[in-house]
Design a protein around this motif. Structure first.
Motif, PDB file in Angstrom:
ATOM      1  N   THR A   1      -0.392   2.129  -3.504  1.00  0.00           N
ATOM      2  CA  THR A   1      -1.424   1.533  -4.036  1.00  0.00           C
ATOM      3  C   THR A   1      -2.702   1.011  -3.617  1.00  0.00           C
ATOM      4  O   THR A   1      -3.572   1.371  -4.511  1.00  0.00           O
ATOM      5  N   GLN A   2      -2.928   0.956  -2.544  1.00  0.00           N
ATOM      6  CA  GLN A   2      -4.390   0.410  -2.818  1.00  0.00           C
ATOM      7  C   GLN A   2      -5.289   1.395  -1.735  1.00  0.00           C
ATOM      8  O   GLN A   2      -6.340   1.851  -2.260  1.00  0.00           O
TER       9      GLN A   2
ATOM     10  N   GLN B   1      -6.160   3.125  -5.099  1.00  0.00           N
ATOM     11  CA  GLN B   1      -7.265   2.496  -5.652  1.00  0.00           C
ATOM     12  C   GLN B   1      -8.834   2.406  -4.878  1.00  0.00           C
ATOM     13  O   GLN B   1      -9.293   2.364  -4.891  1.00  0.00           O
TER      14      GLN B   1
ATOM     15  N   SER C   1       6.900   1.662  -5.264  1.00  0.00           N
ATOM     16  CA  SER C   1       6.783   0.148  -5.262  1.00  0.00           C
ATOM     17  C   SER C   1       5.735  -0.541  -3.751  1.00  0.00           C
ATOM     18  O   SER C   1       6.408  -0.810  -2.633  1.00  0.00           O
ATOM     19  N   ASP C   2       5.010   0.477  -3.468  1.00  0.00           N
ATOM     20  CA  ASP C   2       4.157   0.963  -2.017  1.00  0.00           C
ATOM     21  C   ASP C   2       3.078   0.911  -2.011  1.00  0.00           C
ATOM     22  O   ASP C   2       2.044   1.044  -2.709  1.00  0.00           O
ATOM     23  N   GLY C   3       3.531  -0.815  -1.851  1.00  0.00           N
ATOM     24  CA  GLY C   3       2.010  -1.342  -1.853  1.00  0.00           C
ATOM     25  C   GLY C   3       0.633  -0.691  -0.541  1.00  0.00           C
ATOM     26  O   GLY C   3      -0.151  -0.296  -1.913  1.00  0.00           O
ATOM     27  N   SER C   4       1.041  -0.391  -0.220  1.00  0.00           N
ATOM     28  CA  SER C   4       0.145   0.145   0.492  1.00  0.00           C
ATOM     29  C   SER C   4      -0.318   2.309  -0.199  1.00  0.00           C
ATOM     30  O   SER C   4      -1.538   1.968   0.265  1.00  0.00           O
TER      31      SER C   4
END
Length: 120
Positions: A63-64, A67, A58-61
């Motif tokens: 995931t970015q 990506q 759930s760590d958006g950083s």
């Protein structure tokens, strides 16, 4: 190995050399996040030449960061494939086989061509 395959491998090596640290697309903080996630087993290399999530995050950083790395690799594989006259997925798979797989550290995870996550 045929001349064409050797050329594809060489081109993939050059492409991944640009994208390996994804220095052009990721920040030092993003690289650090990915390195930590690999050590924890959350993220791993995949036989298709890209990073993948072995376990949900759930760590958006993070995931970015994944990506950004995959976007840089995608662009590098496309350039490599164009130079070699092959498909980007072929260049990506060759880069995984020749560069990435040998560099996966003990204890880290990777997804093999059968889609199974394997710990080194």
């Amino acid at each position: 190995m045929s001349f064409r395959k050797a050329f594809v491998v060489t081109a993939a090596v050059a492409a991944l050399g640009i994208a390996a640290g994804a220095a052009l697309a990721q920040t030092p903080a993003q690289k650090s996040l990915i390195d930590a996630a690999k050590a924890q087993g959350t993220v791993g290399e995949q036989s298709d030449g890209y990073l993948g999530f072995r376990t949900p995050s759930s760590d958006g950083s993070l995931t970015q960061a994944v990506q950004a790395t995959n976007d840089a690799r995608r662009a590098a594989y496309a350039r490599s494939a164009q130079a070699a006259g092959t498909a980007p997925d072929v260049a990506a798979a060759r880069a995984f086989e020749t560069i990435v797989l040998p560099r996966i550290s003990s204890g880290q995870w990777y997804r093999n061509a059968s889609g199974q996550w394997v710990q080194r």
